[in-house]
Design a protein around this motif. Structure first.
Motif, PDB file in Angstrom:
ATOM      1  N   UNK A 124       0.044  11.474  -7.032  1.00  0.00           N
ATOM      2  CA  UNK A 124       1.438  11.017  -7.010  1.00  0.00           C
ATOM      3  C   UNK A 124       1.583   9.973  -5.909  1.00  0.00           C
ATOM      4  N   UNK A 125       2.550   9.093  -6.068  1.00  0.00           N
ATOM      5  CA  UNK A 125       2.818   8.086  -5.040  1.00  0.00           C
ATOM      6  C   UNK A 125       3.699   8.674  -3.947  1.00  0.00           C
ATOM      7  N   UNK A 126       3.418   8.282  -2.695  1.00  0.00           N
ATOM      8  CA  UNK A 126       4.315   8.693  -1.614  1.00  0.00           C
ATOM      9  C   UNK A 126       5.352   7.592  -1.395  1.00  0.00           C
ATOM     10  N   UNK A 127       6.158   7.751  -0.383  1.00  0.00           N
ATOM     11  CA  UNK A 127       7.238   6.785  -0.158  1.00  0.00           C
ATOM     12  C   UNK A 127       6.835   5.659   0.785  1.00  0.00           C
ATOM     13  N   UNK A 128       5.545   5.633   1.131  1.00  0.00           N
ATOM     14  CA  UNK A 128       5.073   4.571   2.004  1.00  0.00           C
ATOM     15  C   UNK A 128       4.617   3.375   1.185  1.00  0.00           C
ATOM     16  N   UNK A 129       4.608   2.210   1.829  1.00  0.00           N
ATOM     17  CA  UNK A 129       4.216   0.989   1.142  1.00  0.00           C
ATOM     18  C   UNK A 129       2.707   0.944   0.926  1.00  0.00           C
ATOM     19  N   UNK A 130       2.307   0.211  -0.125  1.00  0.00           N
ATOM     20  CA  UNK A 130       0.897  -0.015  -0.417  1.00  0.00           C
ATOM     21  C   UNK A 130       0.538  -1.453  -0.095  1.00  0.00           C
ATOM     22  N   UNK A 131      -0.681  -1.649   0.347  1.00  0.00           N
ATOM     23  CA  UNK A 131      -1.166  -3.018   0.493  1.00  0.00           C
ATOM     24  C   UNK A 131      -1.406  -3.590  -0.900  1.00  0.00           C
ATOM     25  N   UNK A 132      -1.642  -4.885  -0.963  1.00  0.00           N
ATOM     26  CA  UNK A 132      -1.871  -5.515  -2.263  1.00  0.00           C
ATOM     27  C   UNK A 132      -3.061  -4.920  -2.991  1.00  0.00           C
ATOM     28  N   UNK A 133      -4.184  -4.675  -2.278  1.00  0.00           N
ATOM     29  CA  UNK A 133      -5.393  -4.129  -2.899  1.00  0.00           C
ATOM     30  C   UNK A 133      -5.180  -2.670  -3.299  1.00  0.00           C
ATOM     31  N   UNK A 134      -4.428  -1.941  -2.446  1.00  0.00           N
ATOM     32  CA  UNK A 134      -4.133  -0.550  -2.786  1.00  0.00           C
ATOM     33  C   UNK A 134      -3.285  -0.469  -4.059  1.00  0.00           C
ATOM     34  N   UNK A 135      -2.308  -1.359  -4.161  1.00  0.00           N
ATOM     35  CA  UNK A 135      -1.449  -1.371  -5.348  1.00  0.00           C
ATOM     36  C   UNK A 135      -2.259  -1.691  -6.600  1.00  0.00           C
ATOM     37  N   UNK A 136      -3.192  -2.642  -6.484  1.00  0.00           N
ATOM     38  CA  UNK A 136      -4.054  -2.983  -7.625  1.00  0.00           C
ATOM     39  C   UNK A 136      -4.930  -1.782  -8.015  1.00  0.00           C
ATOM     40  N   UNK A 137      -5.424  -1.060  -7.021  1.00  0.00           N
ATOM     41  CA  UNK A 137      -6.267   0.115  -7.276  1.00  0.00           C
ATOM     42  C   UNK A 137      -5.467   1.180  -8.022  1.00  0.00           C
ATOM     43  N   UNK A 138      -4.238   1.429  -7.529  1.00  0.00           N
ATOM     44  CA  UNK A 138      -3.389   2.445  -8.164  1.00  0.00           C
ATOM     45  C   UNK A 138      -3.079   2.052  -9.604  1.00  0.00           C
ATOM     46  N   UNK A 139      -2.726   0.804  -9.831  1.00  0.00           N
ATOM     47  CA  UNK A 139      -2.387   0.354 -11.192  1.00  0.00           C
ATOM     48  C   UNK A 139      -3.579   0.455 -12.143  1.00  0.00           C
ATOM     49  N   UNK A 140      -4.780   0.215 -11.604  1.00  0.00           N
ATOM     50  CA  UNK A 140      -5.976   0.235 -12.461  1.00  0.00           C
ATOM     51  C   UNK A 140      -6.389   1.656 -12.840  1.00  0.00           C
ATOM     52  N   UNK A 141      -6.269   2.589 -11.892  1.00  0.00           N
ATOM     53  CA  UNK A 141      -6.869   3.903 -12.115  1.00  0.00           C
ATOM     54  C   UNK A 141      -5.874   5.060 -12.274  1.00  0.00           C
TER      55      UNK A 141
END
Length: 715
Positions: A124-141
């Motif tokens: 699950x996502x928390x309420x903290x911000x993601x870096x650009x690479x982290x966001x790409x990782x989450x979207x991919x997997x």
């Protein structure tokens, strides 16, 4: 109270089970548990679960230690098959179960677990911000059911930061097979009227055995594929069996491309994990087609619609250790269970199979002509004439000229020599003493590659030349020709030719069968030298000459099937030549040019061979005119082996059974061996009596006994 009957791997028990208390456990029949026996923790197999009064036992009943499998690891059919095989082969049931199940699931003390792979699953996502690479990782997997650590790391080396934030969690799952995409296609061949006639005679959804007797190159495989389509279109499963690992790549290629399916593959060259993965694929219905060797018979089918046992004459279909089952018998059991046809295909069927077909127990189907309509030219070379003329008996001028002619035409040659190694016989030059295996009563072979002395019975290997007096190495001379020596000789005669070799020594590594045959098919090799494994089922259009050498060695075996096996080898090897657009030729070098096995084999005259060989079988009352059982007793001393054999004979009810022996066999792997042969007209009665005697024999804790019902060899 709840109790269970447990089967364990203990030789003194034979098929007796042990009783354990399982009141506090949830388990199923067909699962594995751990138990304590005499202070040892052991793996057991659950045969039965029942309620009973504790007072009904006159012994103390201990509880099982733990449950390994929450669900049964074997289905109802395979458990029934195990009981049937145990009885028919007179083998311990635990041994049969270990044969049926892949290594990862086998009920034995040192069982292995399936391989696990580590990975990530989105949480699950928390309420903290993601870096650009982290966001790409989450979207991919995030939408994947599982992401391996290797894939995660390849995309983002800092993935662990997402695990620490509980956005992803670490998991371990069982490693699974990754399905391959099949892009190539195998063209559907137009059937001949003969092929169409055969297919029309097959009754599906009914248990029956058909013997497809088709000459080499007659299109048997195309018939199998058309039958398979009929079954697959109804949503059923198909099993294709081949005798040798070397034939699986060719069959896999044709089947997978024809049906555009990544078929399940099962044979002895797969490692334990790979076998387990293929087993699970069939269990989970991820594929409907299995191609494999003998062991593929035990895949967990639930809707089998067709079984094809190709090259049914081949001795590889008989297992050589306990349980000594024949694949055709197991296939018949599964055919009856699933109510599906069983197709036995061969250009040279077993005599027993053909006799059953003539009696109407099987339906005989015949393909008497080749697809291209042309049988190869035959040249029989009298090796004795070469010797009388002072020439080499290894390769005659006729065969050498034939090879050169094919090389000039850019065509290919197969040379069959059914003996591996370099020299097959070694002796001390001074004393004439033959070099023997230290563990067996057989002579050692010399393998020039690696400079090894090898025993072809127990695989004993030595890099050292034995020493004689004064501790000096013996002066050794050798004779006989194996595939290594033949290859070397050919290379000296044809230095520009590319020569491949295929035998047990060159195919011991994974994928080696496929590589050698692929290279030969792709014309990397001009000449392929090999043992009997190259005589079976190969369909290579550019092969126009097959040379058969030293077949006399096979004929000389002291075994009642030696002539039949020699005939099969000749006929099958002959069939590798001239299968395409070019005319083929077969040359056979022999000291016995008038022997009926040679004459009928090279000219593809199976029925004439059958009629003649059956006369000899009838005179000697050998199969199919009687049934045989071979019982071998082994021990560290010859006297103990003989004593055990005589003990067994006292336990056996002998009425109506002819007994041959006990007779001494050659020592094998430091074990002295004594054999009894039973001969009778009533197979079921013999099996029943042998089972009874063996069960008592085991209670005497004698051991060292192996039973072979319907043996394929007595040498």
């Amino acid at each position: 109270m709840k109790y269970c009957n447990i089967l364990i791997q203990e030789s003194f028990l034979f098929n007796q089970h042990l009783t354990y208390l399982c009141e506090d456990f949830e388990l199923e029949i067909g699962s594995r548990v751990t138990i304590n026996l005499r202070g040892r923790s052991m793996v057991g197999f659950v045969l039965d679960i029942y309620e009973a009064d504790p007072a009904s036992f006159d012994f103390k009943v201990y509880p099982i230690q733990s449950v390994i499998d929450e669900k049964a690891i074997i289905n109802k059919e395979l458990l029934e098959l195990a009981h049937n095989m145990s009885y028919r082969t007179v083998s311990p049931l635990i041994k049969v179960l270990q044969t049926i199940l892949p290594n990862v699931l086998r009920p034995r003390a040192n069982f292995q677990e399936a391989r696990l792979i580590k990975g990530l699953v989105f949480n699950d996502l928390d309420d903290k911000k993601l870096t650009g690479l982290q966001a790409m990782f989450v979207n991919k997997f995030k939408d994947k059911s599982f992401t391996s650590i290797a894939d995660a790391r390849a995309f983002y080396t800092g993935y662990d930061s997402l695990v620490k934030r509980d956005i992803f969690r670490r998991v371990e799952i069982e490693k699974k097979y990754l399905t391959q995409d099949i892009t190539d296609t195998y063209k559907v061949q137009k059937l001949t009227p003969q092929q169409e006639s055969i297919i029309e005679k097959i009754e599906y959804d009914k248990a029956h055995t058909y013997l497809l007797h088709g000459v080499t190159g007659s299109g048997k495989t195309e018939v199998y594929l058309h039958m398979a389509k009929e079954v697959l279109d109804k949503g059923q499963q198909v099993l294709f069996l081949v005798p040798e690992i070397s034939l699986t790549p060719q069959m896999i290629d044709r089947v997978s491309k024809r049906f555009n399916e990544d078929v399940a593959i099962y044979h002895s060259s797969l490692n334990n994990q790979e076998k387990y993965e293929q087993y699970v694929r069939v269990q989970n219905k991820e594929t409907s087609i299995v191609v494999g060797t003998r062991s593929a018979l035990f895949m967990p089918f639930d809707n089998l619609g067709l079984i094809v046992l190709d090259e049914e004459h081949d001795t590889s279909y008989k297992q050589s250790n306990t349980p000594m089952y024949h694949a055709a018998d197991v296939a018949e059991f599964r055919s009856i269970y699933h109510q599906c046809p069983l197709i036995l295909g061969s250009a040279s069927p077993r005599l027993e199979s053909y006799a059953r077909a003539l009696k109407g127990l099987y339906t005989l189907l015949e393909l008497p002509t080749r697809i291209n309509g042309i049988f190869p030219k035959v040249t029989i070379i009298d090796t004795k004439k070469n010797l009388y003329a002072g020439k080499s008996s290894l390769l005659s001028d006729t065969l050498l000229n034939g090879i050169q002619d094919r090389l000039d035409k850019k065509e290919q040659v197969i040379l069959l020599l059914n003996r591996r190694g370099y020299m097959t016989f070694l002796k001390d030059k001074e004393t004439d003493q033959v070099l023997m295996c230290p563990h067996c009563d057989v002579s050692l072979n010399y393998h020039k590659v690696g400079r090894l002395l090898k025993c072809h019975q127990c695989d004993y290997t030595s890099h050292m030349i034995p020493k004689g007096k004064d501790d000096e190495p013996l002066d050794i001379v050798g004779s006989g020709v194996g595939t290594q020596r033949l290859t070397e000789y050919l290379q000296s005669k044809f230095p520009d030719a590319n020569i491949g070799r295929m035998d047990r020594d060159t195919t011991k590594f994974k994928g080696s069968h496929e590589k050698i045959l692929t290279d030969f098919t792709n014309k990397v090799y001009d000449i392929l030298v090999g043992t009997q494994m190259i005589a079976k089922g190969l369909d290579i259009e550019n092969v126009t000459l097959v040379g058969i050498m030293n077949i006399d060695h096979t004929l000389a075996y002291e075994d009642f099937r030696s002539v039949e096996h020699s005939f099969d080898l000749i006929l099958q090897a002959t069939g590798r030549s001239g299968r395409g657009q070019y005319p083929g030729e077969v040359m056979i070098q022999t000291f016995n040019k008038d022997h009926y096995a040679i004459k009928f084999g090279v000219y593809n005259q199976y029925k004439r061979f059958f009629n003649q060989e059956m006369q000899y079988r009838k005179l000697a009352s050998y199969p199919p005119y009687s049934y045989l059982t071979s019982i071998v007793f082994s021990a560290e001393s010859e006297k103990t082996a003989h004593d055990n054999a005589n003990t067994f004979l006292k336990l056996l009810e002998k009425d109506g059974i002819r007994i041959i022996g006990p007779s001494t066999l050659y020592k094998l792997a430091n074990r002295h061996r004594v054999r009894i042969i039973l001969k009778t007209k009533d197979l079921n009665e013999m099996i029943d009596r042998v089972n009874h005697a063996v069960s008592i024999y085991y209670t005497l804790n004698k051991g060292g006994i192996s039973v072979d019902v319907n043996p394929l060899t007595l040498n």
